[in-house]
Design a protein around this motif. Sequence first.
Motif, PDB file in Angstrom:
ATOM      1  N   GLY A 185       0.806  -1.214   0.000  1.00 51.60           N
ATOM      2  CA  GLY A 185       0.000   0.000   0.000  1.00 51.60           C
ATOM      3  C   GLY A 185       0.832   1.253   0.000  1.00 51.60           C
ATOM      4  N   GLU A 186       0.338   2.260   0.706  1.00 51.00           N
ATOM      5  CA  GLU A 186       1.008   3.557   0.768  1.00 51.00           C
ATOM      6  C   GLU A 186       2.240   3.511   1.678  1.00 51.00           C
ATOM      7  N   LYS A 187       2.218   2.578   2.634  1.00 50.28           N
ATOM      8  CA  LYS A 187       3.299   2.531   3.640  1.00 50.28           C
ATOM      9  C   LYS A 187       4.645   2.202   3.009  1.00 50.28           C
ATOM     10  N   LYS A 188       5.685   2.944   3.407  1.00 49.82           N
ATOM     11  CA  LYS A 188       7.047   2.703   2.902  1.00 49.82           C
ATOM     12  C   LYS A 188       7.996   2.521   4.097  1.00 49.82           C
ATOM     13  N   ASP A 189       9.084   1.763   3.868  1.00 49.10           N
ATOM     14  CA  ASP A 189      10.102   1.630   4.926  1.00 49.10           C
ATOM     15  C   ASP A 189      11.096   2.789   4.822  1.00 49.10           C
ATOM     16  N   GLU A 190      12.156   2.753   5.669  1.00 47.60           N
ATOM     17  CA  GLU A 190      13.122   3.878   5.687  1.00 47.60           C
ATOM     18  C   GLU A 190      13.877   4.044   4.368  1.00 47.60           C
ATOM     19  N   ASN A 191      13.915   2.979   3.541  1.00 48.64           N
ATOM     20  CA  ASN A 191      14.592   3.071   2.238  1.00 48.64           C
ATOM     21  C   ASN A 191      13.639   3.467   1.105  1.00 48.64           C
ATOM     22  N   GLY A 192      12.377   3.709   1.477  1.00 46.77           N
ATOM     23  CA  GLY A 192      11.397   4.112   0.461  1.00 46.77           C
ATOM     24  C   GLY A 192      10.749   2.944  -0.272  1.00 46.77           C
ATOM     25  N   ALA A 193      11.060   1.711   0.167  1.00 47.51           N
ATOM     26  CA  ALA A 193      10.446   0.532  -0.477  1.00 47.51           C
ATOM     27  C   ALA A 193       9.061   0.283   0.134  1.00 47.51           C
ATOM     28  N   PRO A 194       8.098  -0.181  -0.691  1.00 46.83           N
ATOM     29  CA  PRO A 194       6.763  -0.427  -0.135  1.00 46.83           C
ATOM     30  C   PRO A 194       6.773  -1.532   0.920  1.00 46.83           C
ATOM     31  N   VAL A 195       6.001  -1.336   1.978  1.00 41.88           N
ATOM     32  CA  VAL A 195       5.909  -2.322   3.061  1.00 41.88           C
ATOM     33  C   VAL A 195       4.692  -3.215   2.798  1.00 41.88           C
ATOM     34  N   ALA A 196       4.916  -4.513   2.861  1.00 35.56           N
ATOM     35  CA  ALA A 196       3.825  -5.457   2.580  1.00 35.56           C
ATOM     36  C   ALA A 196       3.168  -5.916   3.876  1.00 35.56           C
ATOM     37  N   MET A 197       1.844  -6.118   3.807  1.00 33.16           N
ATOM     38  CA  MET A 197       1.160  -6.787   4.904  1.00 33.16           C
ATOM     39  C   MET A 197       0.859  -8.205   4.425  1.00 33.16           C
ATOM     40  N   SER A 198       1.237  -9.196   5.234  1.00 28.87           N
ATOM     41  CA  SER A 198       1.042 -10.598   4.848  1.00 28.87           C
ATOM     42  C   SER A 198      -0.258 -11.136   5.418  1.00 28.87           C
ATOM     43  N   PHE A 199      -0.964 -11.893   4.577  1.00 25.29           N
ATOM     44  CA  PHE A 199      -2.221 -12.502   5.033  1.00 25.29           C
ATOM     45  C   PHE A 199      -2.466 -13.769   4.223  1.00 25.29           C
ATOM     46  N   VAL A 200      -3.472 -14.534   4.620  1.00 21.50           N
ATOM     47  CA  VAL A 200      -3.856 -15.727   3.845  1.00 21.50           C
ATOM     48  C   VAL A 200      -5.309 -15.598   3.419  1.00 21.50           C
ATOM     49  N   CYS A 201      -5.606 -16.180   2.243  1.00 27.97           N
ATOM     50  CA  CYS A 201      -6.972 -16.182   1.701  1.00 27.97           C
ATOM     51  C   CYS A 201      -7.351 -17.608   1.351  1.00 27.97           C
ATOM     52  N   PRO A 202      -8.601 -18.003   1.602  1.00 23.81           N
ATOM     53  CA  PRO A 202      -9.016 -19.342   1.159  1.00 23.81           C
ATOM     54  C   PRO A 202      -8.976 -19.429  -0.366  1.00 23.81           C
ATOM     55  N   MET A 203      -8.497 -20.547  -0.891  1.00 19.24           N
ATOM     56  CA  MET A 203      -8.448 -20.758  -2.342  1.00 19.24           C
ATOM     57  C   MET A 203      -9.841 -20.592  -2.948  1.00 19.24           C
ATOM     58  N   SER A 204     -10.871 -21.017  -2.208  1.00 22.30           N
ATOM     59  CA  SER A 204     -12.255 -20.918  -2.705  1.00 22.30           C
ATOM     60  C   SER A 204     -12.636 -19.460  -2.996  1.00 22.30           C
ATOM     61  N   GLU A 205     -12.071 -18.517  -2.206  1.00 22.95           N
ATOM     62  CA  GLU A 205     -12.359 -17.088  -2.415  1.00 22.95           C
ATOM     63  C   GLU A 205     -11.541 -16.538  -3.585  1.00 22.95           C
ATOM     64  N   LEU A 206     -10.280 -16.969  -3.687  1.00 19.68           N
ATOM     65  CA  LEU A 206      -9.385 -16.432  -4.720  1.00 19.68           C
ATOM     66  C   LEU A 206      -9.718 -16.958  -6.110  1.00 19.68           C
ATOM     67  N   ARG A 207     -10.312 -18.156  -6.160  1.00 19.29           N
ATOM     68  CA  ARG A 207     -10.592 -18.785  -7.459  1.00 19.29           C
ATOM     69  C   ARG A 207     -11.401 -17.857  -8.367  1.00 19.29           C
ATOM     70  N   LYS A 208     -12.376 -17.142  -7.770  1.00 19.72           N
ATOM     71  CA  LYS A 208     -13.263 -16.287  -8.583  1.00 19.72           C
ATOM     72  C   LYS A 208     -12.540 -15.054  -9.132  1.00 19.72           C
ATOM     73  N   VAL A 209     -11.375 -14.709  -8.551  1.00 18.99           N
ATOM     74  CA  VAL A 209     -10.606 -13.554  -9.042  1.00 18.99           C
ATOM     75  C   VAL A 209      -9.497 -13.990  -9.993  1.00 18.99           C
ATOM     76  N   VAL A 210      -8.904 -15.169  -9.719  1.00 17.79           N
ATOM     77  CA  VAL A 210      -7.732 -15.629 -10.474  1.00 17.79           C
ATOM     78  C   VAL A 210      -8.135 -16.280 -11.795  1.00 17.79           C
ATOM     79  N   TYR A 211      -9.095 -17.210 -11.736  1.00 20.04           N
ATOM     80  CA  TYR A 211      -9.439 -17.982 -12.939  1.00 20.04           C
ATOM     81  C   TYR A 211     -10.612 -17.331 -13.672  1.00 20.04           C
ATOM     82  N   THR A 212     -10.370 -16.148 -14.210  1.00 13.41           N
ATOM     83  CA  THR A 212     -11.406 -15.404 -14.926  1.00 13.41           C
ATOM     84  C   THR A 212     -10.734 -14.489 -15.942  1.00 13.41           C
ATOM     85  N   PRO A 213     -11.396 -14.227 -17.072  1.00  9.23           N
ATOM     86  CA  PRO A 213     -10.816 -13.278 -18.031  1.00  9.23           C
ATOM     87  C   PRO A 213     -11.023 -11.825 -17.586  1.00  9.23           C
TER      88      PRO A 213
END
Length: 198
Positions: A34-62
């Motif tokens: 997101g908008e958050k950056k570390d002291e070197n100006g690189a973007p900071v990531a937030m790690s999380f997990v998503c159920p495959m059942s939820e991601l399928r509708k976003v990934v396997y689609t045109p």
Amino acid sequence: MKEINVTGQKRTDLGKKASKLARKEGLIPCNIYGEKKDENGAPVAMSFVCPMSELRKVVYTPHIYVVNLNIDGEEHKAVMKELQFHPVTDALLHVDFYEVNEEKPITIGIPVKLNGLAQGVRDGGRINLSIRKINVTAPYKAIPEHLDIDVTNLQLGKSIKVGELSFEGLTLATPAEVVVCSVKATRASRSAAAAAAE
């Protein structure tokens, strides 16, 4: 752009072992930048997990979506930036999301849609789509679901390049010299042309 809702949970254990365990439980490790950056100006990531059942509708689609991510009750608007698949099994291993807002432009690949019957096809040629997506830069609300390209006047042996296209409110990020589509001569069209010449 269409919107879709996905829920996830924050990750605390980030090792390879923990990622493997999560996948066994049907959960896919994800990062959101997101908008958050570390002291070197690189973007900071937030790690999380998503159920495959939820991601399928976003990934396997045109389609391309703005994803409304609900991570432990925190709301984030994001687009999918990068997907990692297993080289052998093709299983989804990891997803990177990129947080968006209404002002900040994003660069994203938009599917190409060819409209009309090309003149070159009427003359016996075959239309060839060279790239399925064109990268555009714009605020996410201005991004369409697909890019319409009229091919009606495209002649046999001719092509349309990215540099010849323009869409209102969008900056094209794919290089101008990239060929989007072309009409190739077929054996039938070549023999017809030879017969006409005789």
